[in-house]
Design a protein around this motif. Structure first.
Motif, PDB file in Angstrom:
ATOM      1  N   LYS A   1      53.014  21.221  -5.202  1.00 33.76           N
ATOM      2  CA  LYS A   1      54.149  20.320  -5.026  1.00 33.76           C
ATOM      3  C   LYS A   1      53.748  19.114  -4.199  1.00 33.76           C
ATOM      4  O   LYS A   1      54.208  18.018  -4.417  1.00 33.76           O
ATOM      5  N   ALA A   2      52.892  19.328  -3.196  1.00 34.27           N
ATOM      6  CA  ALA A   2      52.434  18.218  -2.365  1.00 34.27           C
ATOM      7  C   ALA A   2      51.176  17.616  -2.973  1.00 34.27           C
ATOM      8  O   ALA A   2      50.341  18.320  -3.514  1.00 34.27           O
ATOM      9  N   ALA A   3      51.058  16.302  -2.880  1.00 30.00           N
ATOM     10  CA  ALA A   3      49.885  15.624  -3.429  1.00 30.00           C
ATOM     11  C   ALA A   3      48.648  16.004  -2.622  1.00 30.00           C
ATOM     12  O   ALA A   3      48.675  16.038  -1.400  1.00 30.00           O
ATOM     13  N   VAL A   4      47.559  16.301  -3.335  1.00 28.92           N
ATOM     14  CA  VAL A   4      46.302  16.656  -2.678  1.00 28.92           C
ATOM     15  C   VAL A   4      45.430  15.409  -2.636  1.00 28.92           C
ATOM     16  O   VAL A   4      45.170  14.801  -3.670  1.00 28.92           O
ATOM     17  N   PRO A   5      44.957  14.989  -1.460  1.00 20.02           N
ATOM     18  CA  PRO A   5      44.118  13.791  -1.382  1.00 20.02           C
ATOM     19  C   PRO A   5      42.851  13.953  -2.210  1.00 20.02           C
ATOM     20  O   PRO A   5      42.363  15.073  -2.411  1.00 20.02           O
ATOM     21  N   ALA A   6      42.318  12.833  -2.696  1.00 19.25           N
ATOM     22  CA  ALA A   6      41.082  12.866  -3.481  1.00 19.25           C
ATOM     23  C   ALA A   6      39.975  13.525  -2.671  1.00 19.25           C
ATOM     24  O   ALA A   6      39.768  13.209  -1.504  1.00 19.25           O
ATOM     25  N   GLY A   7      39.265  14.455  -3.312  1.00 18.95           N
ATOM     26  CA  GLY A   7      38.197  15.165  -2.624  1.00 18.95           C
ATOM     27  C   GLY A   7      38.654  16.432  -1.935  1.00 18.95           C
ATOM     28  O   GLY A   7      37.837  17.192  -1.422  1.00 18.95           O
ATOM     29  N   GLY A   8      39.966  16.671  -1.924  1.00 12.20           N
ATOM     30  CA  GLY A   8      40.499  17.864  -1.267  1.00 12.20           C
ATOM     31  C   GLY A   8      40.796  18.961  -2.271  1.00 12.20           C
ATOM     32  O   GLY A   8      40.702  18.774  -3.484  1.00 12.20           O
ATOM     33  N   ILE A   9      41.149  20.117  -1.775  1.00 11.87           N
ATOM     34  CA  ILE A   9      41.493  21.246  -2.638  1.00 11.87           C
ATOM     35  C   ILE A   9      42.464  22.147  -1.890  1.00 11.87           C
ATOM     36  O   ILE A   9      42.361  22.315  -0.672  1.00 11.87           O
TER      37      ILE A   9
END
Length: 208
Positions: free
Chosen positions: A94-102
């Motif tokens: 539901k929450a956006a995951v920053p680029a490079g994250g998991i």
């Protein structure tokens, strides 16, 4: 104010005469009405022109979108493939995951997928790693303890300070699909110069 208006009217009557004064008033009223009609006509024309511009813009956008969809079906498939891969890694979070994250859910999914090879580098202290290690039989989770990592360090220097159980997997880091770095609380947005995970990431990216 009333006296001034009265004097003005009497002044113009004396200069123009009753007939000329009345005619001047009528002409002024006609001119006022004509100007009002012209103004309204200009406003209507502007609105029509703006409406036509918006409709033309929408037609061009629709045509471009339609042509693009016909011309590049492969591109559409590639976009879908990338989207599916992101969903595989991060899950429908539901929450956006920053680029490079998991997300934790995304990590669990790829670690359970036997078609994907992963090395998880746990940068917590060695004692924490031993007390609460992630255990997935088909994947590799190694301790790269924070006490072995400093800003500006190289992979060779890190390797020299690794626990014996981590070294063989560490050497195979260039042959896996994903390398996941983790500690207790950090996220991608916390990676700043001098932090443990950023120093580890910098070392992995350096050419040695």
């Amino acid at each position: 104010m009333h006296l001034s208006s009265l004097l003005s009217k009497e002044f113009f009557l004396s200069v123009l005469g009753p007939t000329s004064f009345k005619k001047a008033i009528e002409e002024a009223e006609k001119l006022s009405e004509s100007l009002k009609l012209r103004y309204e006509e200009v406003e209507v024309r502007k609105k029509l022109e703006e409406k036509e511009r918006q409709e033309e813009k929408k037609r061009r956008e629709d045509k471009t979108e339609k042509d693009g969809g016909r011309a590049s079906p492969k591109g559409g498939k590639e976009i879908k493939k990338v989207k599916e891969q992101k969903e595989l890694i991060n899950g429908p979070s539901k929450a956006a995951v920053p680029a490079g994250g998991i997300t934790a859910e995304g990590l669990f999914k790829i670690m359970k997928d036997q078609g994907i090879t992963v090395i998880v580098m746990d940068a917590r202290c060695l004692r924490d790693f031993q007390d609460s290690q992630i255990q997935v039989p088909t994947q590799n989770v190694i301790s790269v303890p924070e006490e072995a990592i400093n800003p500006g360090i190289t992979v060779n220097q890190i390797e020299a300070n690794l626990p014996d159980a981590s070294r063989e997997t560490w050497k195979r880091r260039g042959f896996v699909d994903y390398i996941i770095l983790l500690d207790w609380f950090s996220s991608v947005t916390d990676l700043k110069l001098g932090t443990t995970l950023q120093s580890l990431k910098d070392a992995l990216y350096k050419v040695t």
